[in-house]
Write a protein that holds these residues in place. Structure first.
Motif, PDB file in Angstrom:
ATOM      1  N   LEU A   1      30.976 -20.657 -22.584  1.00 39.60           N
ATOM      2  CA  LEU A   1      31.085 -20.018 -23.894  1.00 39.60           C
ATOM      3  C   LEU A   1      29.858 -19.186 -24.243  1.00 39.60           C
ATOM      4  O   LEU A   1      29.965 -18.191 -24.967  1.00 39.60           O
ATOM      5  N   VAL A   2      28.698 -19.587 -23.738  1.00 42.46           N
ATOM      6  CA  VAL A   2      27.442 -18.918 -24.094  1.00 42.46           C
ATOM      7  C   VAL A   2      27.169 -17.693 -23.231  1.00 42.46           C
ATOM      8  O   VAL A   2      26.582 -16.712 -23.703  1.00 42.46           O
ATOM      9  N   ILE A   3      27.603 -17.711 -21.980  1.00 40.22           N
ATOM     10  CA  ILE A   3      27.304 -16.603 -21.072  1.00 40.22           C
ATOM     11  C   ILE A   3      27.745 -15.243 -21.637  1.00 40.22           C
ATOM     12  O   ILE A   3      26.981 -14.266 -21.560  1.00 40.22           O
ATOM     13  N   PRO A   4      28.937 -15.113 -22.229  1.00 43.19           N
ATOM     14  CA  PRO A   4      29.290 -13.808 -22.799  1.00 43.19           C
ATOM     15  C   PRO A   4      28.325 -13.342 -23.881  1.00 43.19           C
ATOM     16  O   PRO A   4      28.098 -12.131 -24.031  1.00 43.19           O
ATOM     17  N   LEU A   5      27.739 -14.275 -24.621  1.00 42.69           N
ATOM     18  CA  LEU A   5      26.756 -13.896 -25.641  1.00 42.69           C
ATOM     19  C   LEU A   5      25.495 -13.335 -24.984  1.00 42.69           C
ATOM     20  O   LEU A   5      24.898 -12.380 -25.480  1.00 42.69           O
ATOM     21  N   LEU A   6      25.101 -13.935 -23.867  1.00 45.08           N
ATOM     22  CA  LEU A   6      23.890 -13.511 -23.179  1.00 45.08           C
ATOM     23  C   LEU A   6      24.075 -12.187 -22.438  1.00 45.08           C
ATOM     24  O   LEU A   6      23.098 -11.501 -22.139  1.00 45.08           O
ATOM     25  N   GLN A   7      25.318 -11.851 -22.150  1.00 45.33           N
ATOM     26  CA  GLN A   7      25.592 -10.622 -21.404  1.00 45.33           C
ATOM     27  C   GLN A   7      26.093  -9.493 -22.295  1.00 45.33           C
ATOM     28  O   GLN A   7      26.456  -8.419 -21.802  1.00 45.33           O
TER      29      GLN A   7
ATOM     30  N   ARG B   1      17.731 -20.603 -18.676  1.00 42.88           N
ATOM     31  CA  ARG B   1      16.514 -19.910 -19.104  1.00 42.88           C
ATOM     32  C   ARG B   1      16.389 -18.546 -18.431  1.00 42.88           C
ATOM     33  O   ARG B   1      15.927 -17.573 -19.050  1.00 42.88           O
ATOM     34  N   ASP B   2      16.808 -18.455 -17.183  1.00 43.04           N
ATOM     35  CA  ASP B   2      16.805 -17.164 -16.505  1.00 43.04           C
ATOM     36  C   ASP B   2      17.744 -16.171 -17.210  1.00 43.04           C
ATOM     37  O   ASP B   2      17.413 -14.987 -17.366  1.00 43.04           O
ATOM     38  N   LEU B   3      18.916 -16.657 -17.642  1.00 43.85           N
ATOM     39  CA  LEU B   3      19.852 -15.798 -18.360  1.00 43.85           C
ATOM     40  C   LEU B   3      19.274 -15.364 -19.709  1.00 43.85           C
ATOM     41  O   LEU B   3      19.465 -14.223 -20.136  1.00 43.85           O
ATOM     42  N   LEU B   4      18.563 -16.281 -20.365  1.00 43.96           N
ATOM     43  CA  LEU B   4      17.893 -15.916 -21.616  1.00 43.96           C
ATOM     44  C   LEU B   4      16.854 -14.820 -21.374  1.00 43.96           C
ATOM     45  O   LEU B   4      16.748 -13.872 -22.162  1.00 43.96           O
ATOM     46  N   GLU B   5      16.097 -14.955 -20.291  1.00 40.41           N
ATOM     47  CA  GLU B   5      15.075 -13.951 -19.976  1.00 40.41           C
ATOM     48  C   GLU B   5      15.714 -12.585 -19.750  1.00 40.41           C
ATOM     49  O   GLU B   5      15.204 -11.561 -20.230  1.00 40.41           O
ATOM     50  N   GLN B   6      16.832 -12.551 -19.037  1.00 38.56           N
ATOM     51  CA  GLN B   6      17.523 -11.288 -18.798  1.00 38.56           C
ATOM     52  C   GLN B   6      18.036 -10.687 -20.102  1.00 38.56           C
ATOM     53  O   GLN B   6      17.935  -9.474 -20.332  1.00 38.56           O
ATOM     54  N   ALA B   7      18.580 -11.549 -20.974  1.00 40.31           N
ATOM     55  CA  ALA B   7      19.093 -11.073 -22.262  1.00 40.31           C
ATOM     56  C   ALA B   7      17.960 -10.512 -23.121  1.00 40.31           C
ATOM     57  O   ALA B   7      18.125  -9.487 -23.799  1.00 40.31           O
ATOM     58  N   LEU B   8      16.818 -11.174 -23.105  1.00 37.50           N
ATOM     59  CA  LEU B   8      15.680 -10.699 -23.884  1.00 37.50           C
ATOM     60  C   LEU B   8      15.101  -9.404 -23.304  1.00 37.50           C
ATOM     61  O   LEU B   8      14.581  -8.567 -24.038  1.00 37.50           O
ATOM     62  N   GLY B   9      15.218  -9.247 -21.988  1.00 34.72           N
ATOM     63  CA  GLY B   9      14.812  -7.981 -21.380  1.00 34.72           C
ATOM     64  C   GLY B   9      15.674  -6.838 -21.890  1.00 34.72           C
ATOM     65  O   GLY B   9      15.165  -5.737 -22.185  1.00 34.72           O
ATOM     66  N   ARG B  10      16.979  -7.075 -22.000  1.00 34.63           N
ATOM     67  CA  ARG B  10      17.867  -6.041 -22.540  1.00 34.63           C
ATOM     68  C   ARG B  10      17.588  -5.814 -24.021  1.00 34.63           C
ATOM     69  O   ARG B  10      17.729  -4.685 -24.523  1.00 34.63           O
ATOM     70  N   ALA B  11      17.184  -6.882 -24.726  1.00 36.32           N
ATOM     71  CA  ALA B  11      16.822  -6.725 -26.136  1.00 36.32           C
ATOM     72  C   ALA B  11      15.585  -5.847 -26.275  1.00 36.32           C
ATOM     73  O   ALA B  11      15.482  -5.034 -27.208  1.00 36.32           O
ATOM     74  N   ALA B  12      14.643  -5.998 -25.347  1.00 39.84           N
ATOM     75  CA  ALA B  12      13.459  -5.141 -25.358  1.00 39.84           C
ATOM     76  C   ALA B  12      13.848  -3.688 -25.087  1.00 39.84           C
ATOM     77  O   ALA B  12      13.338  -2.758 -25.738  1.00 39.84           O
TER      78      ALA B  12
END
Length: 202
Positions: free
Chosen positions: A73-79, A137-148
């Motif tokens: 459920l969370v992966i679509p939010l991160l992507q 945590r790796d997925l969070l890092e990728q999502a935050l990279g896109r946020a940057a």
């Protein structure tokens, strides 16, 4: 004897896990016995043991099933594209956790606290949970990279550090809500937005 369909097997596994989660919340992991779970499931002892030969196997299955269900459920939010601001992402993840963990008769947040404690003595469970949280945590890092990239974070900030901080907030949400029952996802978002430094363009 006729073979049981895959759908029936899945339904029985879910039935046993539902009984286990409810028993774990009520009595704790160690005080709960297989007999307790068998009675709560409404199935025969033979049926339960055919799926889960021991309580340790059942605990592992309960943890992996809940983690994998929440992850899906969370992966679509991160992507999501465009990437949301970190405060928005935190609110979305916390709201998803809220919806996923609230069950009839028990709350998986409270069961999660028991699972984290059990992982300190159960090496197999700890390894399973470690793998999940590192991947998350790796997925969070990728999502935050896109946020940057979208201008929500300063590029000079460490994505790994930011991911660690955001994961701490997510885990903290589970703990606070399980213990205090007074934390709402939107409160987390407002708090993070207030704590975050203003973005500098110079």
């Amino acid at each position: 004897m006729p073979k049981i369909s895959d759908e029936k097997r899945a339904a029985r596994r879910a039935q046993i896990l539902e009984a286990a989660w409810a028993c774990f919340q009520k009595e704790g992991l160690h005080a709960t016995t297989m007999d307790d779970i068998i009675r709560a499931s409404g199935l025969s002892a033979g049926a339960v043991y055919s799926y889960y030969p021991s309580k340790d196997e059942l605990i592992l299955a309960a943890v992996t099933t809940s983690l994998s269900g929440l992850t899906s459920l969370v992966i679509p939010l991160l992507q999501a594209m465009p990437a949301p601001a970190p405060a928005t992402l935190l609110q979305q993840i916390a709201a998803t956790i809220d919806q996923f963990t609230a069950r009839e008769g028990y709350d998986l947040k409270r069961v999660a606290l028991l699972g984290w404690a059990e992982a300190q003595r159960n090496e197999r469970l700890r390894a399973t949970m470690r793998g999940f949280y590192l991947a998350f945590r790796d997925l969070l890092e990728q999502a935050l990279g896109r946020a940057a990239d979208a201008g929500h974070l300063e590029r000079s900030l460490s994505g790994k550090d930011a991911a660690k901080a955001l994961l701490a907030m997510i885990v903290g949400f589970v703990v606070q809500d399980a213990l205090l029952h007074d934390v709402e996802p939107e409160q987390l978002a407002r708090g993070l937005a207030a704590l975050a430094p203003l973005r500098r363009d110079d």
